[in-house]
Scaffold this active site. Sequence first.
Site, PDB file in Angstrom:
ATOM      1  N   ARG A  95      15.765 -16.336 -12.081  1.00  0.00           N
ATOM      2  CA  ARG A  95      16.543 -17.184 -11.031  1.00  0.00           C
ATOM      3  C   ARG A  95      17.438 -18.421 -11.534  1.00  0.00           C
ATOM      4  O   ARG A  95      18.334 -18.546 -11.215  1.00  0.00           O
ATOM      5  CB  ARG A  95      15.685 -17.514  -9.456  1.00  0.00           C
ATOM      6  CG  ARG A  95      15.457 -15.806  -9.324  1.00  0.00           C
ATOM      7  CD  ARG A  95      14.486 -15.672  -8.107  1.00  0.00           C
ATOM      8  NE  ARG A  95      13.262 -15.962  -8.319  1.00  0.00           N
ATOM      9  CZ  ARG A  95      12.170 -15.163  -8.476  1.00  0.00           C
ATOM     10  NH1 ARG A  95      12.479 -13.878  -8.580  1.00  0.00           N
ATOM     11  NH2 ARG A  95      10.828 -15.381  -9.511  1.00  0.00           N
ATOM     12  N   GLU A 118      -1.829 -16.268 -17.245  1.00  0.00           N
ATOM     13  CA  GLU A 118      -3.182 -15.513 -17.316  1.00  0.00           C
ATOM     14  C   GLU A 118      -4.083 -14.630 -18.290  1.00  0.00           C
ATOM     15  O   GLU A 118      -4.607 -15.048 -18.153  1.00  0.00           O
ATOM     16  CB  GLU A 118      -2.923 -15.276 -15.587  1.00  0.00           C
ATOM     17  CG  GLU A 118      -4.429 -15.476 -14.637  1.00  0.00           C
ATOM     18  CD  GLU A 118      -4.343 -14.579 -14.069  1.00  0.00           C
ATOM     19  OE1 GLU A 118      -5.488 -15.033 -12.975  1.00  0.00           O
ATOM     20  OE2 GLU A 118      -3.541 -14.825 -13.250  1.00  0.00           O
TER      21      GLU A 118
END
Length: 201
Positions: free
Chosen positions: A85, A122
């Site tokens: 984006r 993560e």
Amino acid sequence: MSGAEVTDLSAGGPRPAAVGLDPDELRTLLLSRIHDVPDYPRPGVVFKDITPLLADPAAFGALTDALAALCRTYRADKVVGLEARGFILAAPVAVHAGVGFVPVRKAGKLPGATLRQAYDLEYGTAEIELHADALRPGDRVLVIDDVLATGGTAEASLHLIRRAGAEVAGVAVLLELGFLDGRQRLQASLDGAPLEALTTV
């Protein structure tokens, strides 16, 4: 390293206003066009959907004006858009500000010689790339993305820019998710360059 100059545009710091809008009006307009999508992409996550903002020419135009003003404020020669984006936001900003646009993509998506930077997720790692000849020594580069979350991709992009010999003019995002502490993660890598968030939640 010096402490980074971090400016939260949603908290009354110095900032350029879009044409015809003061900073509070701009923030209100942008936030009104960002929709929450619960439980996407997995249960418990509230996704911030910017597609309604992009579909509104007034809101998208105001966003483009504000980011282009940041290019001028920080004397950027190029803007880097982060996949995916960030491409949508950075390309019209580059045209509006009269500067070059450079895509930073996921590894393996760019042809030819590239610089590659790994960063931690993560669970595991990821890699991003830019063309090895996209930036020149002395270029001042503003990184643009839609959302600052944990800051991993933005941090990796700063390393790529400096490895290419260019200078980081700053990082600018539409929306900062303050509860994820991406701003804190970027402090050292910014090395005094500004971090600008048009809105923060």
